[in-house]
Motif scaffolding. Structure first.
Motif, mmCIF file in Angstrom:
data_model
loop_
_atom_site.group_PDB
_atom_site.id
_atom_site.type_symbol
_atom_site.label_atom_id
_atom_site.label_comp_id
_atom_site.label_asym_id
_atom_site.label_seq_id
_atom_site.Cartn_x
_atom_site.Cartn_y
_atom_site.Cartn_z
ATOM 1 N N ALA A 198 0.991 -1.118 0.198
ATOM 2 C CA ALA A 198 -0.246 -0.378 0.017
ATOM 3 C C ALA A 198 0.548 0.987 0.092
ATOM 4 C CB ALA A 198 -1.160 0.062 1.620
ATOM 5 N N SER A 199 0.648 1.935 -0.426
ATOM 6 C CA SER A 199 1.165 3.666 -0.764
ATOM 7 C C SER A 199 0.556 4.001 0.590
ATOM 8 C CB SER A 199 0.656 4.308 -1.857
ATOM 9 O OG SER A 199 -0.412 5.050 -1.754
ATOM 10 N N ASP A 200 1.932 5.601 0.974
ATOM 11 C CA ASP A 200 0.820 6.610 1.997
ATOM 12 C C ASP A 200 -0.254 6.696 2.416
ATOM 13 O OD1 ASP A 200 3.612 5.976 3.623
ATOM 14 O OD2 ASP A 200 4.014 7.492 2.633
ATOM 15 N N THR A 201 -0.928 7.178 1.346
ATOM 16 C CA THR A 201 -2.108 7.448 0.881
ATOM 17 C C THR A 201 -2.730 6.512 0.600
ATOM 18 O OG1 THR A 201 -1.412 9.509 -0.448
ATOM 19 C CG2 THR A 201 -3.937 8.245 -0.888
ATOM 20 N N ASP A 202 -3.397 5.489 0.805
ATOM 21 C CA ASP A 202 -3.682 4.040 0.723
ATOM 22 C C ASP A 202 -4.261 4.273 1.957
ATOM 23 O OD1 ASP A 202 -4.484 3.718 -2.007
ATOM 24 O OD2 ASP A 202 -2.545 1.537 -1.558
ATOM 25 N N LEU A 203 -2.923 4.397 3.232
ATOM 26 C CA LEU A 203 -2.977 3.995 4.535
ATOM 27 C C LEU A 203 -3.869 4.655 4.964
ATOM 28 C CD1 LEU A 203 0.029 2.086 5.311
ATOM 29 C CD2 LEU A 203 -1.622 0.911 4.608
ATOM 30 N N GLN A 204 -3.666 6.273 4.348
ATOM 31 C CA GLN A 204 -4.651 7.180 5.007
ATOM 32 C C GLN A 204 -5.712 6.821 5.167
ATOM 33 O OE1 GLN A 204 -2.967 10.923 3.030
ATOM 34 N NE2 GLN A 204 -1.011 10.173 3.886
ATOM 35 N N VAL A 205 -6.159 6.318 3.229
ATOM 36 C CA VAL A 205 -7.626 6.721 3.300
ATOM 37 C C VAL A 205 -8.483 5.425 4.216
ATOM 38 C CG1 VAL A 205 -9.397 5.656 1.644
ATOM 39 C CG2 VAL A 205 -7.908 6.930 0.912
ATOM 40 N N ILE A 206 -7.488 4.264 4.659
ATOM 41 C CA ILE A 206 -7.973 3.247 5.058
ATOM 42 C C ILE A 206 -8.190 3.488 6.688
ATOM 43 C CG2 ILE A 206 -7.595 1.270 6.962
ATOM 44 C CD1 ILE A 206 -5.984 0.304 4.176
ATOM 45 N N ASP A 207 -7.294 4.795 6.977
ATOM 46 C CA ASP A 207 -7.144 5.714 8.171
ATOM 47 C C ASP A 207 -8.402 6.522 8.886
ATOM 48 O OD1 ASP A 207 -6.211 6.011 11.333
ATOM 49 O OD2 ASP A 207 -5.852 7.988 10.709
ATOM 50 N N ALA A 208 -9.372 7.307 7.634
ATOM 51 C CA ALA A 208 -9.634 8.133 7.976
ATOM 52 C C ALA A 208 -11.380 7.400 7.059
ATOM 53 C CB ALA A 208 -10.349 8.635 5.810
ATOM 54 N N VAL A 209 -11.733 6.087 6.771
ATOM 55 C CA VAL A 209 -13.400 5.461 7.175
ATOM 56 C C VAL A 209 -12.753 5.278 8.510
ATOM 57 C CG1 VAL A 209 -14.074 2.875 6.683
ATOM 58 C CG2 VAL A 209 -12.536 4.734 4.841
ATOM 59 N N PHE A 210 -10.945 4.575 9.140
ATOM 60 C CA PHE A 210 -11.929 4.074 10.630
ATOM 61 C C PHE A 210 -12.554 5.210 11.520
ATOM 62 C CE2 PHE A 210 -10.077 3.966 14.539
ATOM 63 C CZ PHE A 210 -11.205 2.608 15.355
ATOM 64 N N LYS A 211 -11.820 6.192 11.145
ATOM 65 C CA LYS A 211 -11.931 7.738 11.638
ATOM 66 C C LYS A 211 -13.820 7.606 11.560
ATOM 67 C CE LYS A 211 -7.724 9.944 13.160
ATOM 68 N NZ LYS A 211 -6.951 8.906 12.014
ATOM 69 N N ARG A 212 -14.391 7.291 10.846
ATOM 70 C CA ARG A 212 -15.995 7.264 10.788
ATOM 71 C C ARG A 212 -16.299 6.864 11.045
ATOM 72 N NH1 ARG A 212 -16.220 6.342 4.595
ATOM 73 N NH2 ARG A 212 -18.115 5.908 5.427
ATOM 74 N N MET A 213 -16.054 5.820 11.388
ATOM 75 C CA MET A 213 -16.699 4.377 12.072
ATOM 76 C C MET A 213 -16.490 5.329 13.800
ATOM 77 S SD MET A 213 -15.194 0.759 12.296
ATOM 78 C CE MET A 213 -15.572 0.513 10.708
ATOM 79 N N GLU A 214 -14.958 5.675 13.942
ATOM 80 C CA GLU A 214 -15.591 5.803 15.535
ATOM 81 C C GLU A 214 -16.490 7.023 15.445
ATOM 82 O OE1 GLU A 214 -10.863 5.408 17.330
ATOM 83 O OE2 GLU A 214 -11.328 6.712 15.964
#
Length: 255
Positions: free
Chosen positions: A119-135
């Motif tokens: 994964a690129s750094d951007t890919d991981l940022q997208v995953i983290d952003a979705v998790f923050k939406r979940m929180e």
């Protein structure tokens, strides 16, 4: 020797190739609207006639479609991975549910492993952003919203794995999950304890991915889907017990 002159590639051909790659990699999704002709020609740095020629070629190939008064959209290229008859069969037999979870456990574990490495750094940022939406959605206690974000989180991991076959296959299968073919995910998000557990499991997956730890990511995905399987077995057992109790009550009242 059989060498030939290299001919410059037509601009429209370059546009076709770029849009094909975006669809293949899942960047452009089925049903997604493309920018306006003016904006798209500016972004691609080509004339409108070249863009129109490319769009016509992509429409001919079944990848784009024009909707009157709405614009140009990515065609519904995925369809269903299974026939309607097989989908009905899945929905009618709980065996298919647990085979589906086992399949996801294996494939998503592999996807998480690949995402840690590729994964690129951007890919991981997208995953983290979705998790923050979940929180952020967690305190609202809206099962439908949480279930939708849950699907987005898992698909973001699949996308970050950079395997186009895995991406398109699982995107189609997640559409069936959203439709409740395998099980009703909203029910799972209605229970407070289960919701808290699921959030903690997704946090563990996200943390392993952000740390680029393949082993931990695989283990976190496996633990999450083990939990989902256990919760579904408990739910089905409770439903069977309720059915037995109902039938017993009906039998007693008829005596």
């Amino acid at each position: 020797m059989p060498f030939q002159k290299v001919e410059p590639e037509k601009l429209s051909t370059s546009v076709v190739r770029q849009i094909e790659q975006l669809i293949l990699r899942g960047v452009l999704r089925p049903g997604e609207r493309l920018p306006s002709e003016r904006e798209l020609s500016d972004r691609l740095g080509v004339s409108r006639p070249s863009l129109r020629e490319a769009v016509a070629e992509l429409q001919k190939n079944g990848l784009l479609e024009t909707r009157a008064g709405s614009g140009i959209f990515v065609a519904e290229v995925l369809g269903n991975a299974f026939s309607p008859a097989l989908i009905r069969l899945f929905a009618a037999h709980e065996e298919a549910v647990f085979d589906y979870i086992a399949f996801r456990r294996d494939i998503e574990g592999l996807a998480a492993d690949r995402a840690c490495r590729l994964a690129s750094d951007t890919d991981l940022q997208v995953i983290d952003a979705v998790f923050k939406r979940m929180e952020a959605a967690h305190p609202k206690r809206n099962p439908a919203e949480e279930a939708a974000i849950d699907a987005d989180f898992h698909m973001a991991i699949i996308e970050a794995s950079h395997n186009v076959i895995m991406l398109h296959m699982l995107r189609s299968m997640f559409d069936l999950l959203r439709e409740g073919v395998f099980y009703n995910r909203n029910v799972m998000f209605k229970q407070r304890t289960t919701r808290d557990d699921l959030l903690a499991q997704h946090r563990a997956i996200n943390e392993a991915l952000q740390a680029r730890d393949p082993e931990a990511a695989r283990a976190a995905v496996s633990a999450h889907l083990d939990y989902v399987e256990s919760a579904l077995r408990d739910e089905q057992r409770a439903l069977r017990n309720e059915d037995i109790a109902r039938r017993r009550f009906e039998h007693e009242t008829k005596r």
